[in-house]
Write a protein that holds these residues in place. Structure first.
Motif, PDB file in Angstrom:
ATOM      1  N   ASN A 103       5.737   3.812   4.356  1.00 46.46           N
ATOM      2  CA  ASN A 103       4.634   4.090   5.285  1.00 46.46           C
ATOM      3  C   ASN A 103       4.836   3.413   6.638  1.00 46.46           C
ATOM      4  O   ASN A 103       4.547   3.988   7.678  1.00 46.46           O
ATOM      5  N   PHE A 104       5.315   2.185   6.603  1.00 47.97           N
ATOM      6  CA  PHE A 104       5.456   1.436   7.849  1.00 47.97           C
ATOM      7  C   PHE A 104       6.661   1.897   8.663  1.00 47.97           C
ATOM      8  O   PHE A 104       6.587   2.009   9.869  1.00 47.97           O
TER       9      PHE A 104
ATOM     10  N   ALA B  11       7.115   6.842   7.709  1.00 49.28           N
ATOM     11  CA  ALA B  11       6.098   7.901   7.656  1.00 49.28           C
ATOM     12  C   ALA B  11       5.946   8.615   8.993  1.00 49.28           C
ATOM     13  O   ALA B  11       5.971   9.832   9.063  1.00 49.28           O
ATOM     14  N   ARG B  12       5.831   7.834  10.073  1.00 51.67           N
ATOM     15  CA  ARG B  12       5.612   8.467  11.364  1.00 51.67           C
ATOM     16  C   ARG B  12       6.815   9.289  11.813  1.00 51.67           C
ATOM     17  O   ARG B  12       6.687  10.175  12.640  1.00 51.67           O
ATOM     18  N   ARG B  13       7.987   8.961  11.262  1.00 52.01           N
ATOM     19  CA  ARG B  13       9.173   9.685  11.718  1.00 52.01           C
ATOM     20  C   ARG B  13       9.504  10.891  10.871  1.00 52.01           C
ATOM     21  O   ARG B  13      10.155  11.811  11.343  1.00 52.01           O
TER      22      ARG B  13
ATOM     23  N   ARG C 100      -2.746   5.903   1.831  1.00 55.04           N
ATOM     24  CA  ARG C 100      -2.212   6.084   3.181  1.00 55.04           C
ATOM     25  C   ARG C 100      -1.209   7.247   3.213  1.00 55.04           C
ATOM     26  O   ARG C 100      -1.245   8.096   4.097  1.00 55.04           O
TER      27      ARG C 100
ATOM     28  N   LYS D 225       4.920   0.983   0.778  1.00 57.17           N
ATOM     29  CA  LYS D 225       4.508   0.332   2.010  1.00 57.17           C
ATOM     30  C   LYS D 225       5.657   0.381   3.017  1.00 57.17           C
ATOM     31  O   LYS D 225       5.459   0.717   4.186  1.00 57.17           O
TER      32      LYS D 225
ATOM     33  N   ARG E  28      18.799   2.295  19.384  1.00 56.30           N
ATOM     34  CA  ARG E  28      18.385   0.912  19.254  1.00 56.30           C
ATOM     35  C   ARG E  28      19.161   0.194  18.153  1.00 56.30           C
ATOM     36  O   ARG E  28      19.543  -0.954  18.296  1.00 56.30           O
TER      37      ARG E  28
ATOM     38  N   SER F 289      -1.316  11.105   5.186  1.00 55.36           N
ATOM     39  CA  SER F 289      -0.373  11.602   6.194  1.00 55.36           C
ATOM     40  C   SER F 289       0.498  12.762   5.716  1.00 55.36           C
ATOM     41  O   SER F 289       1.233  13.319   6.504  1.00 55.36           O
TER      42      SER F 289
END
Lengths: 294, 401
Positions: B290-291, B294-296, B325, B287, B59, B329
């Motif tokens: 986290n945004f 974090a998920r990756r 947060r 932040k 992307r 995680s």
């Protein structure tokens, strides 16, 4: 089969899937070139849906492999049916026969898991193979897939190589929770599915939920589009828009109002921080903006 | 005729993309040529999407591709001869380094350190026990240049081993799970008679490590050595190590630190970070982490090392929220603070007070000794209760498995 991009778009639309030109082109080429289609995008933009719709549209059966960490060949490709094998041994024994190993590892004791089903040469028709959320599997599995997706064959030591007679239509999806290896992406056609524009999302809502009033559909869509501009931890996808709309339809709502937005926010936002942020003033301000433009 | 030009232009376009860093190879170009037979190349959008779906697979590269495409395919199809690229050039946007990473004897801001080389006492560093011992406990901020080099060398020699977690894959052995496949295979040797059951057990797998390091002004005296420390972690561990630097904004450094050449790695780091030795906004940067990340990067039970002195000019409430947060995680959130080296230090700053309730371990990083203690701590993480120096013990011990 489909013979043009327009035809594909129209037939996707018949199945209630609204694809923009770019996505339709990528799907069309994946079909023509018999290459896997790799779809990336945020959760809830309709990646998985494509495989389902495609199977329906082409009249092919859909085989789905949901990925997770630790997914291995025994769960994804094949496993031996041990209980049947043991039984076979006992039966042979009772008849006083001597068993050959070959007998025990034949096709009748093979349990086919999704990937093997997808390339099974006994089935003459093409199949649609959905490899969902590939980013959840681990590197070992990804490496295995690499081989399988370039040759559409697997080797089972006891039986030999099994090769697809017809290459399946393969759709891979990823939410990007981790980077998928370039080598895998290189074997595929790639498309990034973005959040839809207002017009497109409205069209999706109206197509999927014709029972929603025109006013409601447009307000809901506007509201979600505005919401995506906010600084949220998890932005709602199209799936959430649809969930929310059906919740509102179930409540017999013709239009949005403050109370119902407060009460149903949970259909849209999945993190407490986000819900807290919007509760009260936040949603009121947003609602006013929606009403002003709608 | 037009076909011929098209092919030539395609090849040229492929080369332009490769020049921009996209993964375009001859194989892909052949696929593309095949693909174009299926679309109406006169329709610009079809042509565009066909080329894009085959030549782009990330992307991040889409805007770059769009720009190149716009510039390259300006003329309508009928007029295609050999397309001239014109005078314009497209470049991959890379942030230009504002401040270079401190080289020897310089502050990160580029000024030379006070006092020139001749004035500084020259200490012969021989690796006698006492010299080593002295170096162990010397605060990183008080080192002479020579000592600094020795410390860097010692850091690069350190062995890091992180506690592992169980994976969801099996290997032969153990006693808990039955391995039917091997049991049956073995029994065949005895004509199908089962003499013993084969077992299998879960494998273990290293936990990913994520380092988030403060490179703001107040950390300046420590930054250089701590970057060496992170480099040594990245090189020494078999698992994935993701590193981020922050001051006023967050920068990902992982790619640079993977470079086998330490000088090149650190040069890459220095050009990537644009806010060296500036202010600190921990909350905002966490932040951003986290945004966007974090998920990756926190999958698979990651251990997070947050290196900072806790001096913060940002919003304390935001800091507390984002720390909470991050804490939720991560498998274990370890805060490393160079100021903890001083016995009088108390975590009284607003930032530190906001963050501490969400930290599992609160440890010093100010000298070699503390790094070694950290290495021991990380090796037996699961068996160790969270440790916090300088604060009242919190009663809740989290997720100790």
């Amino acid at each position: 089969m489909v013979s043009s991009i327009e035809e594909l778009s129209a037939r996707l639309r018949d199945k209630l899937y609204i694809a923009d030109r770019g996505l339709a082109t990528a799907i069309y080429l994946a079909l023509k070139l018999e290459r896997p289609l790799f779809l990336e995008g945020e959760a809830g933009v309709g990646k998985t849906e494509i495989a389902k719709v495609l199977a329906e549209l082409l009249g092919l059966s859909l085989i789905r492999l949901q990925c997770y960490e630790g997914l291995d060949v025994n769960q994804a490709v094949y496993e031996w049916n041990y209980t049947r094998q043991m039984m076979h041994i006992r039966l042979a024994e009772s008849r006083g026969e001597k068993l050959e190993e070959k007998e025990l590892f034949g096709p009748e004791f093979l349990l086919e898991r999704p990937l093997l089903q997808a390339i099974d040469p006994k089935v003459k028709k093409r199949r649609v193979l959905l490899i969902d959320e590939i980013d959840r599997s681990d590197e070992e599995f990804e490496a295995f897939l690499l081989e399988m997706l370039s040759d559409f064959q697997v080797t089972i030591p006891e039986i030999g190589t099994i090769r697809a007679r017809e290459r399946p239509v393969v759709v891979l999806t990823s939410n990007r929770t981790r980077e998928v290896h370039d080598a895998l992406k290189r074997r595929c056609l790639y498309f990034w599915i973005d959040y839809p524009t207002f017009q497109k999302e409205l069209e999706i809502v109206r197509t999927k939920l014709p029972q929603a009033s025109e006013k409601l559909a447009s307000q809901v869509t506007r509201f979600v589009q505005e919401l995506r501009q906010l600084d949220l931890y998890k932005v709602p996808g199209v799936a959430e828009t649809l969930d929310w709309t059906s919740a509102l339809v179930a409540l017999d709502k013709e239009a949005l109002d403050e109370t119902v937005v407060e009460e149903t926010l949970g259909a849209l936002l999945k993190y407490r921080d986000d819900v807290d942020k919007l509760r009260g003033d936040g949603s009121r301000a947003l609602l006013e903006r929606v009403k002003a433009t709608g | 005729m037009a076909e011929h030009h098209l092919l030539r232009n395609l090849v040229l376009f492929g080369r332009v993309l490769r020049g921009l860093g996209l993964d375009v190879n001859p194989g892909r170009m052949i696929d593309l040529a095949e693909a174009l037979a299926h679309v109406r190349i006169g329709v610009r959008s079809d042509f565009y999407h066909a080329v894009r779906s085959l030549l782009v697979h990330d992307r991040e590269d889409i805007p770059l591709f769009d720009q190149a495409f716009e510039m390259f395919w300006q003329k309508p199809l009928g007029e295609w001869k050999r397309i001239e690229l014109g005078g314009r050039r497209i470049r991959r946007a890379r942030p230009r380094p504002l401040v270079a990473l401190p080289s020897e004897g310089r502050r990160p801001s580029g000024e030379p350190l006070p006092g020139d080389a001749e004035e500084r006492p020259v200490i012969e560093v021989t690796r006698t026990y006492s010299a080593l011992e002295a170096l162990q406990s010397r605060d990183f901020s008080d080192l002479t240049e020579e000592e600094m080099m020795e410390v860097r060398r010692l850091i690069s020699e350190m062995i890091w081993r992180l506690e592992e977690r169980t994976s969801r894959r099996y290997r032969a052995g153990g006693r808990r799970h039955l391995d039917l496949r091997r049991t049956l295979r073995r029994s065949l040797r005895h004509g199908g008679e089962i003499f013993g059951l084969a077992r299998r057990e879960l494998r273990t797998k290293p936990r990913p490590l994520v380092v988030i390091a403060d490179v703001s002004g107040s950390m300046e005296r420590y930054t250089r050595l701590l970057l060496h420390f992170v480099y040594s972690l990245t090189q020494g561990l078999s698992q994935r190590v993701e590193t981020f630097a922050f001051g006023t904004r967050l920068t990902r450094l992982s790619r640079h630190l993977k470079d086998r050449d330490v000088e090149r790695a650190l040069a890459g780091v220095s050009s990537a970070v644009t806010d060296w030795a500036g202010g600190t906004r921990i909350g905002e940067c966490l932040k951003a982490f986290n945004f966007d990340w974090a998920r990756r990067v926190l999958g698979g039970g990651a251990i997070v090392l947050l290196i900072s002195d806790g001096w913060d000019r940002g919003d304390a409430e935001l800091l507390s929220l984002e720390m909470a947060r991050l804490h939720r995680s991560a498998y274990r959130l370890v805060w490393l603070n160079p100021l903890l080296g001083s016995p009088e230090y108390e975590p009284l700053t607003r930032g530190m007070r906001a963050a501490l309730p969400h930290v599992d371990d609160f440890l010093p990083v100010h000298n070699l000794g503390s790094l070694e203690a950290l290495a021991r701590h990380l090796e037996r993480l699961a068996r160790r209760a969270p440790y916090r120096r300088g604060t009242a013990r919190s009663g809740s011990v989290r997720r100790v498995t």
